[in-house]
Every structure is written in C-alpha cells, then in structure tokens.
Design a protein around this motif. Sequence first.
Motif, PDB file in Angstrom:
ATOM      1  N   SER A   1       4.646  -0.495  10.399  1.00 27.71           N
ATOM      2  CA  SER A   1       3.248  -0.093  11.143  1.00 27.71           C
ATOM      3  C   SER A   1       3.685  -1.501  12.369  1.00 27.71           C
ATOM      4  CB  SER A   1       2.416  -0.915  11.392  1.00 27.71           C
ATOM      5  OG  SER A   1       1.756  -0.849  12.337  1.00 27.71           O
ATOM      6  N   ALA A   2       4.679  -1.583  14.186  1.00 28.77           N
ATOM      7  CA  ALA A   2       4.543  -2.744  14.318  1.00 28.77           C
ATOM      8  C   ALA A   2       3.425  -3.277  14.718  1.00 28.77           C
ATOM      9  CB  ALA A   2       5.481  -2.170  16.033  1.00 28.77           C
ATOM     10  N   PRO A   3       2.530  -2.515  15.475  1.00 25.82           N
ATOM     11  CA  PRO A   3       1.065  -3.422  15.789  1.00 25.82           C
ATOM     12  C   PRO A   3       0.177  -3.797  14.980  1.00 25.82           C
ATOM     13  CG  PRO A   3       0.860  -0.790  16.930  1.00 25.82           C
ATOM     14  CD  PRO A   3       2.742  -1.091  15.989  1.00 25.82           C
ATOM     15  N   ALA A   4       0.538  -3.731  13.466  1.00 28.06           N
ATOM     16  CA  ALA A   4      -0.027  -4.265  11.999  1.00 28.06           C
ATOM     17  C   ALA A   4       0.827  -5.244  11.614  1.00 28.06           C
ATOM     18  CB  ALA A   4      -0.779  -3.384  11.574  1.00 28.06           C
ATOM     19  N   ASN A   5       2.332  -4.601  12.248  1.00 27.07           N
ATOM     20  CA  ASN A   5       3.231  -6.485  11.452  1.00 27.07           C
ATOM     21  C   ASN A   5       3.467  -6.216   9.984  1.00 27.07           C
ATOM     22  OD1 ASN A   5       5.187  -8.293  11.969  1.00 27.07           O
ATOM     23  ND2 ASN A   5       3.938  -9.541  12.583  1.00 27.07           N
ATOM     24  N   CYS A   6       2.940  -4.936   9.652  1.00 25.78           N
ATOM     25  CA  CYS A   6       3.042  -5.291   8.422  1.00 25.78           C
ATOM     26  C   CYS A   6       3.622  -3.516   7.748  1.00 25.78           C
ATOM     27  CB  CYS A   6       2.489  -5.528   7.765  1.00 25.78           C
ATOM     28  SG  CYS A   6       0.433  -3.882   8.200  1.00 25.78           S
ATOM     29  N   ILE A   7       4.238  -3.489   6.661  1.00 25.63           N
ATOM     30  CA  ILE A   7       3.996  -2.753   5.700  1.00 25.63           C
ATOM     31  C   ILE A   7       3.326  -2.056   5.132  1.00 25.63           C
ATOM     32  CG2 ILE A   7       5.078  -1.358   3.592  1.00 25.63           C
ATOM     33  CD1 ILE A   7       7.592  -3.460   4.671  1.00 25.63           C
ATOM     34  N   VAL A   8       2.885  -0.758   4.821  1.00 27.93           N
ATOM     35  CA  VAL A   8       1.281   0.380   4.962  1.00 27.93           C
ATOM     36  C   VAL A   8       1.831   1.655   3.973  1.00 27.93           C
ATOM     37  CG1 VAL A   8      -0.542   1.096   5.468  1.00 27.93           C
ATOM     38  CG2 VAL A   8       0.258  -0.370   6.486  1.00 27.93           C
ATOM     39  N   ILE A   9       0.719   1.512   2.789  1.00 28.31           N
ATOM     40  CA  ILE A   9       1.128   2.424   1.359  1.00 28.31           C
ATOM     41  C   ILE A   9       0.154   2.805   0.861  1.00 28.31           C
ATOM     42  CG2 ILE A   9       1.674   2.821  -0.634  1.00 28.31           C
ATOM     43  CD1 ILE A   9       3.247  -0.325   0.271  1.00 28.31           C
ATOM     44  N   ARG A  10      -0.723   3.906   1.057  1.00 28.66           N
ATOM     45  CA  ARG A  10      -1.555   4.286   0.967  1.00 28.66           C
ATOM     46  C   ARG A  10      -1.219   5.777  -0.685  1.00 28.66           C
ATOM     47  NH1 ARG A  10      -6.281   8.420   4.252  1.00 28.66           N
ATOM     48  NH2 ARG A  10      -4.049   9.737   4.474  1.00 28.66           N
ATOM     49  N   ILE A  11      -1.996   5.972  -1.567  1.00 30.69           N
ATOM     50  CA  ILE A  11      -1.941   6.602  -2.954  1.00 30.69           C
ATOM     51  C   ILE A  11      -3.312   7.284  -2.353  1.00 30.69           C
ATOM     52  CG2 ILE A  11      -1.030   7.370  -4.754  1.00 30.69           C
ATOM     53  CD1 ILE A  11       0.372   4.050  -4.396  1.00 30.69           C
ATOM     54  N   ARG A  12      -3.370   8.772  -2.453  1.00 29.65           N
ATOM     55  CA  ARG A  12      -4.947   9.294  -2.725  1.00 29.65           C
ATOM     56  C   ARG A  12      -4.315  10.529  -3.905  1.00 29.65           C
ATOM     57  NH1 ARG A  12      -5.170  13.289   0.012  1.00 29.65           N
ATOM     58  NH2 ARG A  12      -4.298  13.938   1.966  1.00 29.65           N
ATOM     59  N   THR A  13      -5.747  10.385  -4.990  1.00 29.61           N
ATOM     60  CA  THR A  13      -5.921  11.264  -5.619  1.00 29.61           C
ATOM     61  C   THR A  13      -6.618  12.804  -4.988  1.00 29.61           C
ATOM     62  OG1 THR A  13      -6.963  10.629  -6.819  1.00 29.61           O
ATOM     63  CG2 THR A  13      -5.303  10.193  -7.544  1.00 29.61           C
ATOM     64  N   GLU A  14      -6.624  14.459  -5.208  1.00 27.54           N
ATOM     65  CA  GLU A  14      -7.654  15.072  -4.737  1.00 27.54           C
ATOM     66  C   GLU A  14      -8.745  15.062  -5.803  1.00 27.54           C
ATOM     67  OE1 GLU A  14      -5.322  18.754  -3.675  1.00 27.54           O
ATOM     68  OE2 GLU A  14      -4.444  17.857  -2.278  1.00 27.54           O
ATOM     69  N   GLN A  15      -7.863  15.045  -6.901  1.00 29.10           N
ATOM     70  CA  GLN A  15      -9.524  14.275  -8.178  1.00 29.10           C
ATOM     71  C   GLN A  15     -10.215  13.579  -7.734  1.00 29.10           C
ATOM     72  OE1 GLN A  15      -8.434  16.310 -11.540  1.00 29.10           O
ATOM     73  NE2 GLN A  15      -9.721  14.207 -13.177  1.00 29.10           N
ATOM     74  N   PRO A  16     -11.180  13.481  -8.140  1.00 31.57           N
ATOM     75  CA  PRO A  16     -12.065  11.192  -7.709  1.00 31.57           C
ATOM     76  C   PRO A  16     -11.338  11.048  -8.946  1.00 31.57           C
ATOM     77  CG  PRO A  16     -13.873  13.081  -7.481  1.00 31.57           C
ATOM     78  CD  PRO A  16     -12.361  14.145  -8.050  1.00 31.57           C
ATOM     79  N   ASN A  17     -11.524   9.580  -8.730  1.00 28.56           N
ATOM     80  CA  ASN A  17     -11.026   8.240  -9.931  1.00 28.56           C
ATOM     81  C   ASN A  17      -9.974   8.750 -10.901  1.00 28.56           C
ATOM     82  OD1 ASN A  17     -14.199   8.639  -9.318  1.00 28.56           O
ATOM     83  ND2 ASN A  17     -13.346   7.161  -8.708  1.00 28.56           N
ATOM     84  N   ALA A  18      -8.767   9.293 -10.330  1.00 25.15           N
ATOM     85  CA  ALA A  18      -7.657   9.669 -11.214  1.00 25.15           C
ATOM     86  C   ALA A  18      -6.067   8.638 -11.347  1.00 25.15           C
ATOM     87  CB  ALA A  18      -7.373  11.166 -10.274  1.00 25.15           C
ATOM     88  N   LEU A  19      -6.584   7.394 -10.188  1.00 31.87           N
ATOM     89  CA  LEU A  19      -5.350   6.899 -10.580  1.00 31.87           C
ATOM     90  C   LEU A  19      -5.289   6.034 -10.814  1.00 31.87           C
ATOM     91  CD1 LEU A  19      -3.167   6.813  -8.835  1.00 31.87           C
ATOM     92  CD2 LEU A  19      -4.544   5.110  -6.845  1.00 31.87           C
ATOM     93  N   HIS A  20      -4.562   5.847 -11.966  1.00 31.00           N
ATOM     94  CA  HIS A  20      -4.588   4.865 -12.652  1.00 31.00           C
ATOM     95  C   HIS A  20      -2.527   4.279 -12.893  1.00 31.00           C
ATOM     96  CE1 HIS A  20      -7.722   6.029 -14.220  1.00 31.00           C
ATOM     97  NE2 HIS A  20      -7.353   6.931 -14.079  1.00 31.00           N
ATOM     98  N   ALA A  21      -3.043   2.861 -12.554  1.00 34.73           N
ATOM     99  CA  ALA A  21      -1.562   2.533 -12.375  1.00 34.73           C
ATOM    100  C   ALA A  21      -1.318   0.557 -12.375  1.00 34.73           C
ATOM    101  CB  ALA A  21      -1.266   2.878 -10.481  1.00 34.73           C
ATOM    102  N   ARG A  22       0.237   0.006 -12.466  1.00 36.89           N
ATOM    103  CA  ARG A  22       0.342  -0.696 -12.322  1.00 36.89           C
ATOM    104  C   ARG A  22       1.297  -1.479 -10.478  1.00 36.89           C
ATOM    105  NH1 ARG A  22       3.438  -3.663 -17.026  1.00 36.89           N
ATOM    106  NH2 ARG A  22       4.187  -2.385 -15.801  1.00 36.89           N
ATOM    107  N   VAL A  23       0.635  -2.133 -10.042  1.00 33.24           N
ATOM    108  CA  VAL A  23       0.967  -2.748  -8.820  1.00 33.24           C
ATOM    109  C   VAL A  23       1.501  -3.525  -9.003  1.00 33.24           C
ATOM    110  CG1 VAL A  23       1.179  -2.275  -6.529  1.00 33.24           C
ATOM    111  CG2 VAL A  23      -0.883  -0.829  -7.045  1.00 33.24           C
ATOM    112  N   SER A  24       3.234  -3.974  -8.867  1.00 30.35           N
ATOM    113  CA  SER A  24       4.144  -4.931  -8.721  1.00 30.35           C
ATOM    114  C   SER A  24       4.551  -5.277  -8.002  1.00 30.35           C
ATOM    115  CB  SER A  24       4.686  -5.074 -10.068  1.00 30.35           C
ATOM    116  OG  SER A  24       5.794  -3.934 -10.597  1.00 30.35           O
TER     117      SER A  24
END
Length: 783
Positions: free
Chosen positions: A168-191
Amino acid sequence: MRIPFSLSFLLLVSISLFAQDSSKLELWYKQPAANWNEALPVGNGRLGAMVFGNPVRERIQLNEESLWAGSPVEANADAAAHLPQLRKLLLDDSIQQAMDLAEKTLRSKPMRIRSYQSLGDLFIDYFPTSDARPKLENYVRKLDLETGIASSSYTIEGVRYHSEVFASAPANCIVIRIRTEQPNALHARVSLSREQDAMVVPDGEKGLLLQGQILDLPDEDAGPDGLHMKFAAKLTAMHSGGSVQAVNNSLYVKGVSELVLYLTAATNYNLQLLDMDPAINPTQRCDEILKALPASFEGIKAAHVEDHASFFNRVALKIGSSAARLTPTDERIKKVKAGGEDIDLAVLQFQYGRYLLMGSSRKPGVLPANLQGIWCKDMNAPWNSDFHTNINIQMNYWPVESANLSEAFLPLSDFVDLLRKPGRVTASKTFGSRGWTVNHLTNPFGRTAIADGVSWGTYPIAGSWLSLHLWEHFLFTRDTAYLRENAWPVMKESAEFMQGFLIKDKQGYWVTAPSTSPENAFKLPNGKVFGLTYGATMDIQITRALFEACRTASSILKTDKKFARALAAIEKELPPVRVSKRYGIVQEWIHDYEESEPGHRHMSQLFGLYPANQINRQHPELFAAARRTIERRLEYAKGGTGSYTGWSKSWIINFYARLFDGDKAWSNLQDMQRYLTLPNLFDDHPPFQIDGNFGLTAGMAEMLLQSHTDTLQLLPALPAAWPNGSVKGLKARGNLIVDMEWKNGRLVELRLQAGAAYTGVVEVAGKTKKLKLKKGEQLQWRP
C-alpha cells in the motif's frame, strides 16, 4: 518445530469451483510458485515483495528501495591533465597507445560498486492438524493488475483458505491477510529472517523487529569495508479468534479465523545527501509508519485499491479476444513457446509493464527503478542491480509518459538533479570540463566516476542522455514550471559539460574524446579489437538532441539566448550520421570499422531512430540503413532467434515501430514471449532484468501512437495480426490524451482530450487533419 509434510506430498487437483473472469487483467496459476521466477510481485515504489503462494511454507521475499551495500566514495581518476595527450592519440588513430594511456590515467579507484540487497524473507509455516499427506484442492494463485493484490485460495482438509498480499502506498507498508472459512482453523508460525547482517527479536506481544547493519567485507576494488547502511523492518499482527504470541524470531498463531500482518521497513539513507544519515533511526521510522495506520483492514485495502486504480486505470487496451485469459498464465506462455500465437498475452504484458513501473517508481519511494525495478532476492545481485546509465535506466522510463504514468518519472527526475553535485567533480577532475556528467552506471550514493573498466565504463555522454528524459517529461506534460525549475538547470549544465568536452577533429568537426559505443568494440585491420575511440555515432546523436532541446527550452523560457546561439553554432559543425560502405548499415563509429561482434545486443548508432527522432523517413538513405542495421544484428545474434537479451529485443520492437513495420515489431514481440519471458512474465535478460518489460510496453505504445515529430501518427505500425482493437488513455507529446478504436485495420473512431493548448497535424492511413485545441477541449473524429 519442523513441518511434518512438504508441498511435494500434496495432491494437486484441477480447479472446478472457482472460474476465471476473462474481463480481468490477471496473472493466474493452478499451483504455487516453485521458484522466485514464478512468484508474483507487489510494490508501492518503496517496498517490494515477491509472493510465492505456498500453502505449506509460504515465502514472501522482501525489498526496501534504498537497502544497498557500499558507501559514498570519491573515486574519480585525476585524469584532466592527461586528456590532451589522450585526445591527440585518439584523433591520430593511435588506438593502442591511447588505450595504454587510458588504462593508466582513467582508472577510478575503486572501479566497482557494491550491490542492492534483499531485505529478507517473511515465512508462514502452516500447521496441519491431522493427515501428514493432506489433499490440496481447488488451488488458484493470482495477481490482479487492476487492484495490485496478489492472492491465493485453496482447500486443505475441508478448510478453505484465502490469502491476500498488497503493498500500500497510502499506508506505506506491505499488508498480508489470511483467513479461513471455517472459524478458528488457522494455525501457523510467522517468522522474519535475513541471511546476513541482521537479527530478529519480539516486538511486544504480537510483533517482530528485524534490525541490522550491512557489513561490507574487504574488497579493494569495490570500496571501503566496514559497517555501513542501517536498516529495520517491523511486523505487527491483528487477528480475530484464537491467539498470537511473539517468541524469538516468530509469531505463533493458534486457532485464528483471520490474521492480518502489517510490515514496513526503513533504512538510514537520505536521498538529499546521497548518503546514510546518522540522524535517521530506521526502527523509529518503522514505528511511526505503523502507528499511523488506520484501524480497519478494510479501510486500508479500500484506500490502496483506490490509489492504485487512479494510476493503473488511466489506460485500457483491447486487441482481439480475451478468451485466452481463461487459461493459466504459465500454460499460455508454454503454448506460445511451442509456436502458438496469443495476442491477448501481449496486452497483459503491456499492462504488466505499467504495473511494474508503478510498483517500483512512485511515492512513497524516492529512488528510480533499478535493473530489477525494486524486486531483488540476492545479497550480490547480477550487475549489482544498479542504475545502468548506458541504456537500461533510460529504457526503464521509455513508457512512463506514453503509458500515462508521468508521476512515476519524478523519482528519476529528482535523482538526476542530485547527481549534478558529484557529477561536477567527475566533469572537472576526469574530463577537464565544467558542468556535470555521469558514466555508465550509478548508485544511490551518487557514483559518477568511470566504473567496471576503462573501455567498458568510460561513457561521459550518459548525463546528457539522462537530461533528455527531463525534456521529454516537459514535452508530454507541457508543464512550464517544471521546465524552468527542474529540467532547465539540469539540461543547461549538461550542455555546458558537452561544450567543454567537445574537441575539433582533423576534419573540423566537433567530436567527443574519449568515446565508446556502449559495451561494443571494433576491429582494426591488424585484427586488434578496441572499444575506445572518438566521436562514436551515439555520442553525436545525443549531443545534437540535447543542444536542440536546450535551444527550444531557451526560447520557451525566454532565457540564455547567447548560450542557445553558442550551442547552435556547435551543432552545425557536428559530424553527420554516416552509412557504412561495407554493409549499408548506420555507421557506429567515426570510421567505417569492421565490427568485432556483428550481432551485439547494443545498437547504439540507432539512438537517432529511437528514442530520438533524427533518423526518419525525411532522410530515406538513413531510414533504409537503419532497417539494414537491425537486420544485420538479428542475422548474427545468438541462437537464430534475433537479439538474445530481453531488453535488446524490446528495443527492436521500438525500432520497427518507428520504421512503420508493425508486422516485424509483432514478430519480435513474439520472440520475446517465446524466448525471453519467465513464468511470472518477468523479462529474462537472462537472468531477470526489468528493462525488457518496460521496453515492451513502450514498444506497443509506439506501434499504436507516435508523436515525436510535428505530426501525430495514429496506428503507425499496426500489424496484420491486430485487425480489431481499441485503446484508451495513451498520452502524446503536447499533453494530449488519445483514445482510438479500429476495425479491419482501419481507424474508425478517435477521441482526443487536450491537457494543454494543442496545435498540430494528425495523420492516419496517409491522410492528415489539422488540429487546434484549447486546454480542456475534447475532439471526437470518425475518419
């Protein structure tokens, strides 16, 4: 924690639920990127990312525009006192003695620069909950050029995942969104990680901080060693459901329904200083950017899409059917490489070039696009990913005006202006002249000295060529304030350098000495090969173009009349462009030398055909010789496929457009698709080099519209393969927006909108019409 499975165990199945829309401008694939040349780029001018779309271990490779190894160094050879002797040897055609003297006197110290570098990588390791060999279903990966969003969607173990990444140029950052259609199903390590010169630590409960300082190792020929550029990147997470916890260099994500990551980066580089600034704290800058973010992801995304579209949607191009967009992009490329024709792929490549230029040269960025735009995975990149000034950075900006992205030119304009200060030292110390110049490359620290070798790197005409781009910006925008305040000071001082640098040869012509024709060499009758000469054809063409531009600018601004008259007097005594008696080609050097490499990638003697306008149909002998020059290059180029580098092939597209040969232009564009295009549509030099992408976009614009003469030429090089189509939003010199529609190879509708008062002639299919438009006036014409 080790990931218990790899992508190789996944079963890929065809897409059945998520159909493509043939109206969308998208790169799309049925599988994750297997390597960097398959990843998809996003950028906001300052920050870049390459998105792999891997559902097991996602990799997002990161860049920040100013993260360079090295430091400022005054490397100029103290050669001015030796210049008279060197020039005498050159003018006497004592080339060997001249070269021996040049090697002793022109060598800079250090001779090389250090590299642009990757910021690092963001990894997302997804944790499965049961089967160690789960099935991947309905996978699709996309880059939407109209929104600037890279996405992937897929199903594992019955859970549908969706990922979006944008810069994003207006926000001056990189944006990442991850979502699952099933609630509470995302388990991950971000490094976060970087292979050298950095460490990563937690930043609060839900953030990570990468901090580092480049340590340049001893290399006498590349400049001082030691600790130099400081940099930082900060990542912060927002989520719904579950938990996120920072531990060591990672965020642990458990039972989350939606995860949003915001990443920004900074260095202590200061453009105005062309140097690092100890007053700048990169970590603090990152803090300031992230604290200023709006609270809502949807708000950030909407602002990004609106901003991106305000640039991208200015130009729309349609040629033939878009049905091929229903086929994955990599499969389309394979079909073309197998001999098929895909006209709509060229449309995608045209718009992709515009997309990449937006992503690598615009605010909040301050530096121009380098050899890889902004996207570089290496610590020591090919050719250091530098600003190569003997054609490459110029080619990066060939489409910027015609493709209606004038604002994207401003980083180059500002940078060239700042190069004047170090360029004055080079002009005086090395070449004994006033004014400013630069040689065949530069970097963010303002390198203007000869680099990479005497014969290879002596190219003092580069400053004049760069100055002409500022003039072109004025021609397209008609912004007189820009001409007066920005372009004219740069152009005038560059012309002053040429005044002091030119010398009379034995025939009474003003010539450059020393001189080279970029990266090429000639063969003497004794069989010896040299690159150093005097009065190379390209030098004379650039000098003539600069002096003409300065005289016109002087008249417009009503200033420096005496200076303009002095340039006109020199201009009359520049050597003519000659036709070789050997081969009937445009002569590359002052003498009709034998070529050492007839298929060389540079065709510098054709600068006058494109991007300049000195070789045209008003000079039929040169016009015909230009065509023969290209044909001869292609005959000798490697592999029988014509020119063998991406950027050189794209230059040929522009040449043939100027020769009004649309079929040859299209044939060479197809060569690019077949031999010089990577799976993510990056240009293959090889390896990846972005100038070919930009040259292709410029070439397609030139096939459809030309405005470099007093006549606006519509569809001047339309190939037979493009019988029906339309284009909206192309820009012509004079600040004229042009919309066209054609059927059966004939223009059927023309719409013009004048951004400034316009007087001229329009030509289509040999017929002309006089135009006189007031600012803001529109014209619709059905020929």
